[in-house]
Design a protein around this motif. Structure first.
Motif, PDB file in Angstrom:
ATOM      1  N   LYS A 196      -0.270   5.411  -7.707  1.00  0.00           N
ATOM      2  CA  LYS A 196       0.208   4.046  -7.568  1.00  0.00           C
ATOM      3  C   LYS A 196       0.089   3.563  -6.123  1.00  0.00           C
ATOM      4  O   LYS A 196      -0.272   2.407  -5.845  1.00  0.00           O
ATOM      5  CB  LYS A 196       1.658   3.962  -8.030  1.00  0.00           C
ATOM      6  CG  LYS A 196       2.214   2.550  -8.019  1.00  0.00           C
ATOM      7  CD  LYS A 196       3.645   2.534  -8.541  1.00  0.00           C
ATOM      8  CE  LYS A 196       4.205   1.122  -8.500  1.00  0.00           C
ATOM      9  NZ  LYS A 196       5.605   1.067  -8.991  1.00  0.00           N
ATOM     10  N   ASP A 197       0.390   4.472  -5.178  1.00  0.00           N
ATOM     11  CA  ASP A 197       0.277   4.111  -3.764  1.00  0.00           C
ATOM     12  C   ASP A 197      -1.160   3.758  -3.386  1.00  0.00           C
ATOM     13  O   ASP A 197      -1.408   2.833  -2.593  1.00  0.00           O
ATOM     14  CB  ASP A 197       0.761   5.273  -2.893  1.00  0.00           C
ATOM     15  CG  ASP A 197       2.264   5.452  -2.984  1.00  0.00           C
ATOM     16  OD1 ASP A 197       2.950   4.507  -3.425  1.00  0.00           O
ATOM     17  OD2 ASP A 197       2.740   6.551  -2.647  1.00  0.00           O
ATOM     18  N   GLU A 249      -3.384   2.407  -5.281  1.00  0.00           N
ATOM     19  CA  GLU A 249      -3.719   1.103  -5.826  1.00  0.00           C
ATOM     20  C   GLU A 249      -3.186  -0.040  -4.942  1.00  0.00           C
ATOM     21  O   GLU A 249      -3.726  -1.148  -4.907  1.00  0.00           O
ATOM     22  CB  GLU A 249      -3.144   0.961  -7.238  1.00  0.00           C
ATOM     23  CG  GLU A 249      -3.800   1.901  -8.249  1.00  0.00           C
ATOM     24  CD  GLU A 249      -3.092   1.876  -9.589  1.00  0.00           C
ATOM     25  OE1 GLU A 249      -3.607   2.484 -10.537  1.00  0.00           O
ATOM     26  OE2 GLU A 249      -2.011   1.236  -9.679  1.00  0.00           O
ATOM     27  N   ASP A 250      -2.108   0.255  -4.194  1.00  0.00           N
ATOM     28  CA  ASP A 250      -1.497  -0.783  -3.336  1.00  0.00           C
ATOM     29  C   ASP A 250      -1.963  -0.705  -1.878  1.00  0.00           C
ATOM     30  O   ASP A 250      -1.413  -1.394  -1.011  1.00  0.00           O
ATOM     31  CB  ASP A 250       0.029  -0.636  -3.362  1.00  0.00           C
ATOM     32  CG  ASP A 250       0.600  -0.848  -4.744  1.00  0.00           C
ATOM     33  OD1 ASP A 250       1.681  -0.278  -5.025  1.00  0.00           O
ATOM     34  OD2 ASP A 250      -0.027  -1.570  -5.548  1.00  0.00           O
ATOM     35  N   ASN A 292      -4.501  -1.796  -0.237  1.00  0.00           N
ATOM     36  CA  ASN A 292      -5.044  -3.008   0.375  1.00  0.00           C
ATOM     37  C   ASN A 292      -3.970  -4.034   0.724  1.00  0.00           C
ATOM     38  O   ASN A 292      -4.234  -4.981   1.451  1.00  0.00           O
ATOM     39  CB  ASN A 292      -6.075  -3.649  -0.551  1.00  0.00           C
ATOM     40  CG  ASN A 292      -7.308  -2.781  -0.683  1.00  0.00           C
ATOM     41  OD1 ASN A 292      -7.714  -2.140   0.286  1.00  0.00           O
ATOM     42  ND2 ASN A 292      -7.893  -2.746  -1.871  1.00  0.00           N
ATOM     43  N   LYS A 293      -2.765  -3.894   0.189  1.00  0.00           N
ATOM     44  CA  LYS A 293      -1.721  -4.875   0.442  1.00  0.00           C
ATOM     45  C   LYS A 293      -1.126  -4.730   1.843  1.00  0.00           C
ATOM     46  O   LYS A 293      -0.892  -5.693   2.530  1.00  0.00           O
ATOM     47  CB  LYS A 293      -0.620  -4.745  -0.609  1.00  0.00           C
ATOM     48  CG  LYS A 293      -1.091  -5.080  -2.024  1.00  0.00           C
ATOM     49  CD  LYS A 293       0.058  -4.931  -3.015  1.00  0.00           C
ATOM     50  CE  LYS A 293      -0.407  -5.244  -4.429  1.00  0.00           C
ATOM     51  NZ  LYS A 293       0.695  -5.110  -5.415  1.00  0.00           N
ATOM     52  N   ASN A 294      -0.847  -3.502   2.219  1.00  0.00           N
ATOM     53  CA  ASN A 294      -0.237  -3.298   3.530  1.00  0.00           C
ATOM     54  C   ASN A 294      -0.652  -1.934   4.047  1.00  0.00           C
ATOM     55  O   ASN A 294       0.012  -0.930   3.796  1.00  0.00           O
ATOM     56  CB  ASN A 294       1.285  -3.397   3.422  1.00  0.00           C
ATOM     57  CG  ASN A 294       1.941  -3.500   4.787  1.00  0.00           C
ATOM     58  OD1 ASN A 294       1.416  -3.017   5.783  1.00  0.00           O
ATOM     59  ND2 ASN A 294       3.095  -4.139   4.834  1.00  0.00           N
ATOM     60  N   LEU A 300       1.459   1.530   4.209  1.00  0.00           N
ATOM     61  CA  LEU A 300       1.001   2.558   3.283  1.00  0.00           C
ATOM     62  C   LEU A 300       0.703   3.873   4.000  1.00  0.00           C
ATOM     63  O   LEU A 300       1.022   4.954   3.496  1.00  0.00           O
ATOM     64  CB  LEU A 300      -0.232   2.061   2.545  1.00  0.00           C
ATOM     65  CG  LEU A 300      -0.814   3.012   1.481  1.00  0.00           C
ATOM     66  CD1 LEU A 300       0.219   3.284   0.404  1.00  0.00           C
ATOM     67  CD2 LEU A 300      -2.067   2.426   0.887  1.00  0.00           C
TER      68      LEU A 300
END
Length: 576
Positions: free
Chosen positions: A312-313, A315-316, A318-320, A324
């Motif tokens: 899950k990490d 997949e995220d 690109n957000k921060n 991350l």
């Protein structure tokens, strides 16, 4: 627990055998006939053959006849006022041959069987003893001899019980042995499965030479009555000896038996509290096994959860990116701690196996000693000195078990507290934990430890480092070295530094990977056999935790004039 209690009860029931004295009639005097008196007057001496190695009944020692039978012969010799001369032989079979050749007038103590009636007469019996089966302590109890007819069973050559058993069980596999000592040693070495003789003799020999190694595993239905045998071509000699045997009263019989076998009327003190403590400890070890399995399942479950979270990490990401990276770093640290914990749990599992292996011999000694006390008490044969000796043996082995638990508890408590500790004591504690593995894999550990080296650091973590290095050395020795597996541990002080060297003779680490052994997750083993974190954790503990250094090199060296090659771990720590 139920099996242990059942085993204990079976031992007690098995040993509930008895030895009976023949209740002979007491006479105030012996009335010899005129012909008997004339025979004694003409007889210059009486020659005697004996079993030269049959204690506590009889033995030839320094040319003299000793043992229970010798006291009866002295009574007879005094009654007839004629010297009874010992004919020395090497074994019982030679004694039989001399009797057949009429070189011996009498046997001092024998059972009556048909074969011997061809050349000997027999007096009334003066001792009645059950026959028993002796095996190694790890064998099951035998309630029926038919269960072991296909196995090798030792009996002294020419002993009467051999003929009796062959008639009862035609298919029995009997192996002739030279003596009782020879038979019991063949059982110990595994050449034969069991040895059969009377209860008193086997109990005497086990307590003297084989305590904790052999045991009485069963009792036969056969009982042998022992008598004096005389040459049958002079029947009047048998009549004379029979009168003397019948004239010996019960009190004299008991006095002779007590002198050579054991002392009666001593109070038995059985430490039942200690026995229950040992049973409780065994139960706790079983609980530890169950708890270990529970912890491993729990850790595996957590690892599955961590893998899902990591996915899950990703997949995220690109957000921060900055957040991350920080979060991922924390996750990796936690993951490494969990793997380290799993590695320690695996080490704990190996040590539990070691403890179980180390306990077998002390528990066997405690079981044999305690059941021996019960048997001696049941027949009022227990001496105070024997009681103290046996209880001391039980206590020493119980203390050994307690010390093993202390070492294990100190290792698993996990207190990360910096203390000043003895390096030699720490190494000895680590070796105590892996003693079972050392023994089961035939590894010799050679120590060269300087005295009085004190270290200010984390003792439990340093022990974990030793265990990790030992396990790697053990694995390579088991894989590549068939004989003479060696691990060397040496410590010394060089200026203000403590040097620890651990090396093996496993052939060394391949040069293309030796520089990678301290990297995380690097392993040459199958995935199911190693996590790749053992040596990485060792490196972190020594370098980061204790501010020292550790390196590994392949070296060649000589030991006892033999040249070896292996890996050497070189640890440097600050002196306290």
């Amino acid at each position: 627990m139920k099996k242990l209690i059942l085993l204990f009860i079976l031992i007690c029931n098995l040993l509930a055998s008895n030895i009976n004295f023949i209740d002979v009639k007491s006479k105030s005097s012996i009335n010899f006939t005129n012909s008997e008196q004339q025979y004694l007057k003409n007889k210059k001496q009486i020659t005697m053959c004996v079993d030269p190695d049959w204690m506590p009944f009889e033995k030839v020692e320094n040319g003299k006849h000793i043992g229970l039978a010798s006291d009866y012969i002295k009574i007879i010799e005094k009654s007839i006022d004629i010297p009874i001369t010992l004919i020395q032989t090497k074994n019982w079979n030679e004694s039989i041959q001399k009797a057949k050749n009429r070189e011996c007038d009498i046997f001092s103590m024998v059972p009556m069987i048909e074969e011997r009636k061809k050349y000997m007469d027999f007096t009334s019996s003066y001792l009645d003893i059950p026959m028993v089966i002796a095996t190694k302590t790890d064998k099951h109890f035998i309630d029926n001899i038919e269960y072991i007819l296909d196995k090798k069973i030792g009996i002294v050559k020419s002993y009467s019980i051999s003929n009796i058993l062959k008639k009862q069980y035609p298919n029995i596999n009997i192996v002739d042995v030279e003596s009782i000592s020879d038979g019991l040693m063949q059982v110990e070495s595994g050449k034969i499965f069991a040895f059969i003789d009377n209860l008193a003799t086997i109990n005497y020999m086990i307590n003297k030479n084989f305590l904790g190694i052999l045991k009485v595993s069963g009792r036969l239905g056969n009982r042998l009555q022992y008598r004096v045998a005389t040459r049958n071509d002079e029947p009047i000699l048998n009549t004379i000896f029979d009168k003397i045997i019948k004239n010996i009263d019960v009190a004299t019989n008991e006095k002779i038996f007590t002198k050579w076998v054991n002392s009666p009327n001593k109070e038995t003190i059985v430490d039942y509290a200690l026995i229950w403590q040992i049973l409780i400890v065994v139960f706790l070890v079983i609980l530890i096994f169950i708890y270990r399995q529970y912890i491993l399942n729990k850790v595996n479950h957590k690892l599955h959860i961590l893998v899902d979270e990591k996915t899950k990490d990703l997949e995220d990401i690109n957000k921060n990116l900055e957040m991350l990276v920080e979060e991922k770093t924390k996750k990796l640290i936690e993951n490494e701690k969990l793997f380290a914990q799993q590695s320690k749990l695996v080490a704990m599992g190996e040590m539990i196996g070691n403890i179980a292996h180390q306990w077998r011999q002390p528990l066997s000694i405690i079981s044999t000693a305690s059941t021996g006390i019960i048997m001696h008490k049941k027949y009022d044969l227990l001496e105070e000195d024997k009681l103290i000796e046996t209880c001391t043996s039980i206590n020493e082995n119980a203390q050994y078990l307690s010390k093993t638990i202390d070492d294990f508890s100190n290792f698993i408590k996990g207190d990360r507290e910096k203390t000043i500790f003895s390096l030699k004591d720490g190494i000895n504690s680590f070796l105590s934990l892996v003693k079972g593995t050392i023994k089961s894999n035939n590894i010799s550990v050679v120590l060269d430890l300087q005295e009085n080296i004190k270290i200010d650091g984390y003792e439990n973590e340093l022990m974990q480092c030793f265990i990790n290095i030992f396990n790697n050395a053990k694995d390579i020795l088991v894989e590549k070295v068939e004989d003479n597996r060696l691990i060397f541990i040496s410590t010394f002080i060089n200026k203000d530094k403590v040097i620890i060297k651990i090396k093996d003779n496993g052939g060394g680490i391949p040069e293309d990977i030796i520089n990678k052994v301290f990297e995380p997750y690097f392993t040459t083993k199958h995935q199911s056999q190693g996590t790749g974190l053992g040596l990485h954790m060792t490196y972190n503990i020594i370098v980061d935790g204790m501010k020292g250094t550790v390196e590994v090199n392949n070296i060649e060296y000589k030991h006892d004039l033999v040249k070896y090659r292996g890996a050497e771990f070189f640890i440097v720590l600050s002196l306290n």
